[in-house]
Scaffold this motif. Sequence first.
Motif, PDB file in Angstrom:
ATOM      1  N   SER A 175       2.096 -24.057  34.614  1.00 41.90           N
ATOM      2  CA  SER A 175       1.064 -24.102  34.053  1.00 41.90           C
ATOM      3  C   SER A 175       0.854 -25.764  33.739  1.00 41.90           C
ATOM      4  O   SER A 175       1.809 -26.221  33.320  1.00 41.90           O
TER       5      SER A 175
ATOM      6  N   GLU B 206      -6.584 -18.266  39.912  1.00 43.81           N
ATOM      7  CA  GLU B 206      -6.007 -18.941  38.642  1.00 43.81           C
ATOM      8  C   GLU B 206      -6.240 -20.557  38.621  1.00 43.81           C
ATOM      9  O   GLU B 206      -5.868 -21.246  39.453  1.00 43.81           O
ATOM     10  N   ASP B 207      -6.763 -20.695  37.568  1.00 39.83           N
ATOM     11  CA  ASP B 207      -6.986 -22.345  37.371  1.00 39.83           C
ATOM     12  C   ASP B 207      -5.923 -22.941  36.560  1.00 39.83           C
ATOM     13  O   ASP B 207      -5.011 -22.379  35.937  1.00 39.83           O
TER      14      ASP B 207
ATOM     15  N   THR C  13      -2.860 -22.816  47.213  1.00 37.88           N
ATOM     16  CA  THR C  13      -2.869 -23.656  46.004  1.00 37.88           C
ATOM     17  C   THR C  13      -3.920 -25.078  46.591  1.00 37.88           C
ATOM     18  O   THR C  13      -3.608 -25.613  47.743  1.00 37.88           O
TER      19      THR C  13
ATOM     20  N   ASN D  47      -5.437 -16.317  45.058  1.00 40.59           N
ATOM     21  CA  ASN D  47      -4.392 -15.345  45.238  1.00 40.59           C
ATOM     22  C   ASN D  47      -5.115 -14.138  45.807  1.00 40.59           C
ATOM     23  O   ASN D  47      -6.089 -13.564  45.250  1.00 40.59           O
TER      24      ASN D  47
ATOM     25  N   SER E 136      -0.905 -16.833  48.659  1.00 40.69           N
ATOM     26  CA  SER E 136      -1.760 -17.628  47.626  1.00 40.69           C
ATOM     27  C   SER E 136      -2.034 -18.958  48.204  1.00 40.69           C
ATOM     28  O   SER E 136      -1.228 -19.325  49.080  1.00 40.69           O
TER      29      SER E 136
ATOM     30  N   LEU F 169      -3.582 -25.306  37.029  1.00 43.49           N
ATOM     31  CA  LEU F 169      -2.080 -25.335  37.640  1.00 43.49           C
ATOM     32  C   LEU F 169      -1.748 -26.813  37.807  1.00 43.49           C
ATOM     33  O   LEU F 169      -2.426 -27.859  38.016  1.00 43.49           O
TER      34      LEU F 169
ATOM     35  N   LYS G 269       5.314 -20.752  39.093  1.00 44.56           N
ATOM     36  CA  LYS G 269       4.409 -19.983  39.645  1.00 44.56           C
ATOM     37  C   LYS G 269       4.175 -20.069  40.919  1.00 44.56           C
ATOM     38  O   LYS G 269       3.759 -19.406  41.680  1.00 44.56           O
TER      39      LYS G 269
ATOM     40  N   THR H  58      -8.609 -28.141  42.194  1.00 44.90           N
ATOM     41  CA  THR H  58      -9.740 -27.288  41.571  1.00 44.90           C
ATOM     42  C   THR H  58     -11.068 -28.264  41.701  1.00 44.90           C
ATOM     43  O   THR H  58     -12.161 -27.634  42.046  1.00 44.90           O
TER      44      THR H  58
ATOM     45  N   SER I  64      -5.784 -25.041  41.603  1.00 43.73           N
ATOM     46  CA  SER I  64      -5.989 -23.794  41.376  1.00 43.73           C
ATOM     47  C   SER I  64      -5.349 -23.058  42.385  1.00 43.73           C
ATOM     48  O   SER I  64      -4.913 -23.524  43.510  1.00 43.73           O
ATOM     49  N   SER I  65      -5.152 -21.616  42.306  1.00 46.06           N
ATOM     50  CA  SER I  65      -4.548 -20.974  43.271  1.00 46.06           C
ATOM     51  C   SER I  65      -5.549 -19.632  43.581  1.00 46.06           C
ATOM     52  O   SER I  65      -5.822 -19.145  42.690  1.00 46.06           O
TER      53      SER I  65
ATOM     54  N   ASP J  79      -7.909 -12.921  43.337  1.00 44.67           N
ATOM     55  CA  ASP J  79      -8.469 -13.864  42.118  1.00 44.67           C
ATOM     56  C   ASP J  79      -8.141 -15.391  42.138  1.00 44.67           C
ATOM     57  O   ASP J  79      -7.465 -15.679  43.235  1.00 44.67           O
TER      58      ASP J  79
END
Length: 445
Positions: A424, A373-374, A344, A304, A342, A376, A408, A347, A301-302, A371
């Motif tokens: 992704s 982002e999952d 990383t 951000n 960001s 990844l 990403k 998760t 996950s990131s 936010d």
Amino acid sequence: MSYKVVKFGGSSLADANQFRKVAAIIKSDDKRRFVVPSAPGKRFSDDIKVTDMLYKCCELAGSGVDFSDDLQLIKNRYNGIISELGMDMSLDEEFDTIERELKARPAKDYAASRGEFLNGKVLARFLGFNFVDAADVIVFNTKGSLLLEETVKAARERLKGLENAVIPGFYGRTTEGVIKTFSRGGSDVTGSIIANAVRAEIYENWTDVSGFLVADPRIVDKPDVIETITYRELRELAYMGASVLHEDAIFPVRSAGIPINIRNTNAPEDAGTMIVSNDHDFSRESLGHTITGIAGKKGFSSINIEKAMMNNEHGFGMKVLKVLYDNGLSFEHMPSGIDTMSITLETARLEPVRDKVIAELRREVEPDHIDVEDGLAILAVVGRRMKNTRGTVARVFAAMAHARINVKLIDQGSSELNVIIGVSENDLPEAIRRIYDMFINSEKQ
Ligand code: ADP
Ligand code: ASP
Ligand code: MG
């Protein structure tokens, strides 16, 4: 005389026929005196590894459910091997002990370790070698970390004067005498320790592929074999999921200058991959590809964070990292811009503290926007020759652009040994195939 330590993985010892191949390999070289076996692995793709069957027995025992049928299935596997090899040997006593122990104290590590223990007994008898219980030589502290010095000392002492020995992989005992295993795939680590202990000239790791391959054979069709790889390159690839060798198997032999040779039990004529130290003399090596290998893993996950002028805010990064630290999180990468940062991370590690971490970040650094982002994946392109080759990163990007894969994240270590990109999860296999094409197939033309 110097010796070779040979470790055989689960698929190399999955049935009687594999046992015969293993014995032939050992007997064909008088230096192959110290043998580290895994538990019987899969015989076909949807077969179950003995280790997994043992974990299941333990789970059932822990819930007070009868596990005798499941234990019988394990017994059948060993008895099948014993009878097909025409051996006169009974494991009844051992199985009675295991059943009794699991009923009294269903401990996961003890249960799992029995796969290697029993296989070691069978293999030792089949070869006519001595059996040395790993519990007598591999020592962990009470927290479960390997005590390398004590272990090497104990192994050296125990193996001294023995002409040969089979030492089961994967487990040892704590200083308090409790059976403890390494993480999955840990027989590789045992092999490495034994190689150090007997000052082996080489540590041969026998598996079901003809060496370390440039990419995962489940993703790229028939990838090339890597002839020679350095410990450092291998560590990068192993960490990124190239699971052919446990990453902790490197330190014990590296410190002793012992090379590892990955070999194929099903094709012993193949030379396999040599894993050597950085100062190896590469001058006689045929000039290889720009890159050595590619590997990737999912499940990242990131986080951000956006805030205008964050680069001018004294201590911004420190506050962010302190929140991670306070929540017991470590991170993999931290790409940043003037107004963005960001982070990383895995998760699975973030999940239990996700809401808390975000709330604390909001409070500590008051971002304009934050936010997560999952989904990844992180991919590493690794190679010692990249340092002296211009344009590697550009080629990685070109490969991604042609495939319309969105990059990403990008990171290049200061050693210039690897280029890391984030994509992704759905794009990971295609990304690996495209990079393989770009650096391996096209360089062949
Ligand atoms: P063993 O049971 O002998 O320890 P493993 O299953 O642990 O064997 O490791 C060998 C497997 O690793 C191969 O069958 C292959 O599917 C997988 N693998 C993943 N990446 C690579 C790679 N880069 N090179 C070779 N094998 C790989
Ligand atoms: N048998 C153990 C496992 O399945 C250890 C090993 O194979 O190295 O993980
Ligand atoms: Mg393995």
